[in-house]
Scaffold this motif. Structure first.
Motif, PDB file in Angstrom:
ATOM      1  N   GLU A  48       0.846  -1.189   0.000  1.00  0.00           N
ATOM      2  CA  GLU A  48       0.000   0.000   0.000  1.00  0.00           C
ATOM      3  C   GLU A  48       0.883   1.240   0.000  1.00  0.00           C
ATOM      4  N   PHE A  49       0.498   2.211  -0.828  1.00  0.00           N
ATOM      5  CA  PHE A  49       1.301   3.407  -1.032  1.00  0.00           C
ATOM      6  C   PHE A  49       0.537   4.661  -0.635  1.00  0.00           C
ATOM      7  N   SER A  50       1.304   5.662  -0.220  1.00  0.00           N
ATOM      8  CA  SER A  50       0.838   7.041  -0.177  1.00  0.00           C
ATOM      9  C   SER A  50       1.724   7.778  -1.157  1.00  0.00           C
ATOM     10  N   PHE A  51       1.138   8.746  -1.844  1.00  0.00           N
ATOM     11  CA  PHE A  51       1.824   9.453  -2.919  1.00  0.00           C
ATOM     12  C   PHE A  51       1.550  10.943  -2.773  1.00  0.00           C
ATOM     13  N   LYS A  52       2.584  11.745  -2.944  1.00  0.00           N
ATOM     14  CA  LYS A  52       2.423  13.196  -2.927  1.00  0.00           C
ATOM     15  C   LYS A  52       2.905  13.743  -4.254  1.00  0.00           C
ATOM     16  N   ALA A  53       1.986  14.326  -5.011  1.00  0.00           N
ATOM     17  CA  ALA A  53       2.310  14.906  -6.317  1.00  0.00           C
ATOM     18  C   ALA A  53       3.112  16.184  -6.119  1.00  0.00           C
TER      19      ALA A  53
END
Length: 180
Positions: A48-53
């Motif tokens: 599971e990932f969290s991503f910040k553009a």
């Protein structure tokens, strides 16, 4: 009552930092901020990932289910391997660490112990995210975004192009067009 105000430059700067969630299909470039090993109640394994553009928008709970409880590989394992390719990582080693994520119990972000893949954490990557609607347990309709592709954020080469040692991106435009 009349109150006087004194400029607080930190507060003024913070007013620009509107936290926005990525909830639309599209092409995004940013950083993987959380890469956590997860398992379903049925024993399915995933990452599971969290991503910040780069524009500050975030996406949490981007899950790639990689193996059934029986050990059978699932299609998202291909996506995980593509992500490893575009960020130039050859292996992932489960490591105990701490992650920051949303805590539905408190209604805010918190830090939690977790098994993570530090090799991917903090890596810049391009992601193709697709919005999907689903039926919640309470029979209402919710929406989430899923990882459907990835690319090198500097060259826009996809995993297959990197492995084929291509120097000009051709596949990404086709993948983006397929999202619409």
């Amino acid at each position: 009552m009349s109150r006087s105000y004194t400029l607080d430059t930190k507060a003024a700067s913070a007013a620009d930092n509107i936290v926005s969630r990525i909830d639309q299909t599209g092409k995004y470039v940013g950083t993987l901020t959380r890469v956590e090993i997860v398992a379903s109640k049925q024993g399915t394994e995933g990452v599971e990932f969290s991503f910040k553009a780069d524009d500050g928008a975030t996406a949490d709970f981007l899950t790639l289910w990689t193996y059934k409880a029986s050990g059978e590989a699932l299609p998202s394992l291909k996506t995980l391997n593509a992500m490893m390719t575009v960020v130039r990582v050859k292996s992932l080693t489960p490591t105990q660490g701490t992650v920051e994520k949303w805590d539905s119990g408190t209604g805010q972000r918190g830090k939690f112990p977790a098994t993570i893949f530090p090799e991917l954490t903090g890596k810049r990557i391009g992601l193709l995210l697709q919005r999907e609607e689903y039926e919640k347990r309470d029979n209402t309709i919710g929406a989430k975004v899923n990882i459907v592709g990835c690319f090198d954020p500097e060259t826009e080469l996809t995993a297959s192009e990197i492995l084929a040692r291509k120097t000009e991106p051709e596949t990404l435009a086709k993948m983006v067009a397929a999202l619409r």
